[in-house]
Design a protein around this motif. Structure first.
Motif, short mmCIF file in Angstrom:
data_model
loop_
_atom_site.label_atom_id
_atom_site.label_comp_id
_atom_site.label_asym_id
_atom_site.label_seq_id
_atom_site.Cartn_x
_atom_site.Cartn_y
_atom_site.Cartn_z
N PRO A 168 0.89 -2.87 -9.04
CA PRO A 168 -0.38 -2.15 -9.22
C PRO A 168 -0.19 -0.74 -9.76
O PRO A 168 -1.03 -0.23 -10.51
CB PRO A 168 -0.96 -2.12 -7.80
CG PRO A 168 -0.34 -3.29 -7.10
CD PRO A 168 1.04 -3.42 -7.68
N ALA A 174 -1.48 -7.09 2.87
CA ALA A 174 -1.28 -6.41 1.59
C ALA A 174 -2.49 -5.57 1.22
O ALA A 174 -2.36 -4.44 0.74
CB ALA A 174 -0.99 -7.44 0.49
N ALA A 175 -3.70 -6.12 1.44
CA ALA A 175 -4.91 -5.35 1.14
C ALA A 175 -5.10 -4.21 2.14
O ALA A 175 -5.56 -3.12 1.76
CB ALA A 175 -6.13 -6.28 1.17
N ASN A 190 -7.28 -6.12 -5.21
CA ASN A 190 -6.39 -6.67 -4.19
C ASN A 190 -6.33 -8.19 -4.24
O ASN A 190 -5.26 -8.79 -4.03
CB ASN A 190 -6.85 -6.22 -2.80
CG ASN A 190 -6.46 -4.79 -2.49
OD1 ASN A 190 -5.30 -4.48 -2.22
ND2 ASN A 190 -7.44 -3.89 -2.52
N ASN A 229 -2.83 -10.57 -5.13
CA ASN A 229 -2.32 -11.44 -4.07
C ASN A 229 -2.63 -12.92 -4.30
O ASN A 229 -2.20 -13.77 -3.52
CB ASN A 229 -2.91 -11.02 -2.72
CG ASN A 229 -2.41 -9.67 -2.27
OD1 ASN A 229 -1.28 -9.53 -1.81
ND2 ASN A 229 -3.24 -8.65 -2.40
N GLU A 275 -2.68 -1.33 1.08
CA GLU A 275 -2.71 -0.84 -0.31
C GLU A 275 -3.13 0.63 -0.36
O GLU A 275 -4.04 1.05 0.34
CB GLU A 275 -3.69 -1.70 -1.13
CG GLU A 275 -3.44 -1.64 -2.63
CD GLU A 275 -3.95 -0.35 -3.24
OE1 GLU A 275 -3.23 0.21 -4.10
OE2 GLU A 275 -5.05 0.10 -2.85
N TYR A 276 -2.47 1.38 -1.22
CA TYR A 276 -2.71 2.83 -1.25
C TYR A 276 -3.00 3.37 -2.65
O TYR A 276 -3.98 4.10 -2.84
CB TYR A 276 -1.48 3.55 -0.67
CG TYR A 276 -1.52 5.04 -0.81
CD1 TYR A 276 -2.33 5.82 0.02
CD2 TYR A 276 -0.76 5.70 -1.77
CE1 TYR A 276 -2.38 7.20 -0.10
CE2 TYR A 276 -0.79 7.08 -1.90
CZ TYR A 276 -1.60 7.83 -1.06
OH TYR A 276 -1.64 9.19 -1.19
N SER A 291 -10.17 -5.58 3.02
CA SER A 291 -9.17 -6.57 3.41
C SER A 291 -9.79 -7.95 3.62
O SER A 291 -9.26 -8.95 3.11
CB SER A 291 -8.45 -6.11 4.68
OG SER A 291 -7.82 -4.87 4.50
#
Length: 274
Positions: free
Chosen positions: A117, A204-205, A144, A148, A208-209, A76
């Motif tokens: 993604p 967002a980072a 990531n 973004n 993220e999955y 992140s």
């Protein structure tokens, strides 16, 4: 409708919306304090039948959890740093200078936001496999940051464009160079937008999955979002630990919001009033 009733109705509506949004988090906290068997009991009860207070200690004592937390922080913070370092000069140049291909560049940046993604995960895996970057922090940081970057460029572009030209001209008359103008004048004026881009990129980072699930193989290198899966498998279901870990994962984001809330609101509402 009288003027005295209108504020009350607005306050009541705001309270209802707040309850709706906070309800899932309340359920998550309560489920983290139940036993795993109680979570699966049907029909469910609102309050735990048996309060289990050591779930958080169990999760924090899990030797894998610090590694997941470290990975999430590295990814992140790394992705956020890359986005900010690239978005600031890109947004500054496109907002304050007109050059051939400027509109095309901004259009291409905007188009990148149209690809999720999930739809590109196979291509991303193939590309990082060729680069020997599978199971590395760099792969997730780059991914990531790429997904973004467009948002950060566009929001900073709007802030840089809103600064009067006279400010730039006055700085030039004082002998301030382009880099000095950006660092000493432009960035302080665009601080709300910079904070907004930073917090949204970080969240967002952090959340993220799909890409992390695909690219990270070693259990110690998985971020929190992927590591949580090990608490609920086909062989064992530790729902209480899953919910406790989820609550812990929310804490850093809440703290970050609390620290920069004023700048974040300013960035989101900028330009709404002239």
């Amino acid at each position: 409708m009288t003027r005295t009733r209108r504020p009350r109705l607005v306050a009541f509506g705001a309270a209802v919306v707040a309850v709706v949004f906070l309800a899932p988090y309340l359920v998550m906290v309560l489920d983290s304090l139940r036993t795993s068997t109680d979570v699966k009991t049907t029909p469910p009860s609102f309050l735990p039948r048996v309060w289990q207070w050591d779930t958080y200690a169990t999760v924090l004592g899990d030797g894998r959890f610090p590694h997941w937390l470290f990975t999430s922080l590295v990814i992140s913070l790394g992705a956020t740093a890359v986005v900010i370092l690239v978005a600031i000069p890109a947004a500054f140049m496109t907002a304050r200078h007109h050059f051939p291909g400027r509109r095309l560049f901004l259009l291409v940046v905007l188009i990148t936001q149209m690809f999720a993604p999930t739809s590109l995960v196979v291509g991303l895996y193939r590309q990082f496999f060729e680069l020997n970057m599978i199971n590395t922090y760099g792969a997730l940081i780059i991914t990531n940051a790429a997904f973004n970057l467009a948002f950060a460029i566009w929001i900073l572009h709007g802030f840089f464009s809103s600064i009067p030209l006279e400010v730039e001209e006055a700085a030039a008359l004082d002998g301030v160079g382009r880099f000095g103008m950006l660092r000493r004048i432009m960035l302080p004026l665009t601080l709300p937008g910079l904070v907004t881009a930073t917090i949204f990129t970080f969240i967002a980072a952090w959340n993220e999955y799909v890409v992390a699930l695909t690219l990270m193989i070693d259990d110690d290198k998985k971020p929190l979002t992927v590591g949580f899966r090990s608490y609920v498998t086909g062989y064992e279901q530790n729902w209480d630990q899953l919910f406790a870990a989820s609550v812990i994962a929310v804490v850093p984001v809440v703290i970050l919001f609390a620290l920069i809330e004023k700048h974040l609101v300013g960035g989101l509402t900028a330009g709404s009033v002239k």
